[in-house]
Design a protein around this motif. Structure first.
Motif, PDB file in Angstrom:
ATOM      1  N   CYS A   6       0.852  -1.202   0.000  1.00  0.00           N
ATOM      2  CA  CYS A   6       0.000   0.000   0.000  1.00  0.00           C
ATOM      3  C   CYS A   6       0.886   1.251   0.000  1.00  0.00           C
ATOM      4  N   CYS A   9      -0.039   3.317   3.526  1.00  0.00           N
ATOM      5  CA  CYS A   9       0.303   2.891   4.887  1.00  0.00           C
ATOM      6  C   CYS A   9       1.408   1.844   4.935  1.00  0.00           C
ATOM      7  N   CYS A  45      -6.092  -2.260   0.147  1.00  0.00           N
ATOM      8  CA  CYS A  45      -5.434  -2.372   1.454  1.00  0.00           C
ATOM      9  C   CYS A  45      -6.519  -2.389   2.525  1.00  0.00           C
ATOM     10  N   CYS A  48      -5.789   0.405   5.629  1.00  0.00           N
ATOM     11  CA  CYS A  48      -6.191   1.827   5.600  1.00  0.00           C
ATOM     12  C   CYS A  48      -7.332   2.097   4.628  1.00  0.00           C
TER      13      CYS A  48
HETATM   14 ZN   LIG Z   1      -2.964   1.002   3.364  1.00  0.00          ZN
END
Ligand SMILES: [Zn+2]
Length: 359
Positions: A6, A9, A45, A48
């Motif tokens: 990701c 994050c 993801c 997040c």
């Molecule tokens: Zn993420």
């Protein structure tokens, strides 16, 4: 499947699906007789809530980009509201920067509120138009090599981050370019809505990042900004973020303690008989602060259970008329019940001085 991390994050993304036949290079659909299409691998993801497509367009693609250069009245209204909100959040409105300013629409909305207006825009065609409107325009991508005389009180990125392979890097750079207390405003397509309602016709290779409320918030937090608001804008197809660069506190804990100590020393004449009030958890800290500077004979506390105990060798006693009469000064330690204790002391006919600290 390849491992996709990701870009917001840093967690591992999950493969969702391959969507076949999405428009590629949106600019190319005009004035040609065919649609260029690509298959998109979509990764999400779950940490997040961000969704990304691991493909990107060449840098040259944006040299002549003009998508979004026309603003209909509803888009204009949404952005006028953004500017109004931005202005209401700012204490200083000297310098404004729009990253990815296009032909300068956003700068035009902002210009009545700021003294100096700057734009950065990679498309030569758009940058020229924006510059003709009298703004300070740099035709380039926003990158570390760009030098400005000073920071900015507000920075906007409208429909920019969804195009970038590493949106966090640009966001962090923008955050660094803010003055203390400055505000960053971001608008992106509502990736959360595109995902939840599977709005397949919004998928295209121009947009490789699909933000959620939480991925926008994560990006702001990781850049060290404090979030004012992340929300769907009045147009539900858009998400907007307002975040502030907090100023460093001007007073340290050490400073604050020192000034409290100085205050007490200045108010207590030599030879005074001094007691304290309050045997709570904070008392140890206050006693440590005063060690070697003031002699405190006893600590008054109304709690019967503490009667007879002591802190750092100083006895805790129940306040009585006779006990309080022996003191010239009572220091009230970090107590939010100042009024109650004041009346309690004077009900005991205390004739001396009460000094409150820590509130
Ligand atoms: Zn993420």
């Amino acid at each position: 499947m390849i491992l996709i991390i990701c870009c917001i994050c840093g967690q591992k993304c999950s493969y969702l699906e391959t969507f076949e036949g999405a428009p590629h290079n949106l600019m190319s659909v005009y004035n040609t007789n065919y649609l260029e299409l690509r298959d998109l691998d979509i990764y999400h993801c779950y940490s997040c809530g961000h969704t990304q497509i691991p493909t990107y367009l060449s840098e040259e693609y944006y040299q002549d980009y003009s998508m979004g250069s026309y603003w209909g009245s509803s888009f204009k209204r949404v952005r006028q509201q953004q500017i109004s909100r931005l202005v209401s959040l700012l204490s200083k409105r000297e310098r404004f920067l729009d990253i990815g300013c296009g032909v300068g629409h956003y700068l035009e909305l902002a210009q009545e509120h700021f003294n100096e207006l700057y734009g950065v825009e990679p498309s030569a065609r758009s940058a020229i138009i924006a510059a003709q409107k009298g703004f300070n325009i740099i035709q380039d991508y926003f990158h570390e090599g760009l030098k400005f005389d000073a920071g900015f009180d507000a920075i906007s990125m409208i429909e920019v981050l969804e195009h970038l392979e590493q949106p966090s890097a640009l966001f962090e750079l923008a955050a660094q370019s803010l003055n203390e207390d400055g505000i960053l405003i971001v608008e992106v397509p509502n990736g959360q809505r595109i995902m939840s309602e599977r709005l397949y016709y919004n998928l295209c290779t121009d947009h490789i990042q699909y933000f959620s409320v939480s991925s926008l918030a994560t990006m702001a937090q990781r850049a060290g900004l404090s979030i004012i608001c992340v929300q769907a804008s009045p147009d539900p197809n858009l998400l907007e973020l307002y975040a502030r660069k907090r100023s460093r506190p001007s007073v340290t804990f050490g400073n604050k303690r020192e000034s409290t100590r100085d205050y007490l020393v200045s108010r207590i004449p030599n030879g005074s008989r001094v007691a304290a009030w309050g045997a709570g958890a904070e008392s140890s800290s206050f006693l440590a602060m005063l060690e070697g500077i003031l002699i405190i004979d006893c600590i008054f506390d109304s709690n019967n259970e503490k009667d007879g105990q002591h802190i750092a060798g100083i006895p805790i006693v129940i306040p009585t008329r006779e006990a309080v009469s022996q003191y010239d000064i009572v220091i009230l330690f970090a107590n939010s019940h100042k009024e109650q204790i004041t009346s309690q002391l004077y009900a005991l006919n205390f004739q001396g001085q009460l000094l409150a600290v820590g509130n």
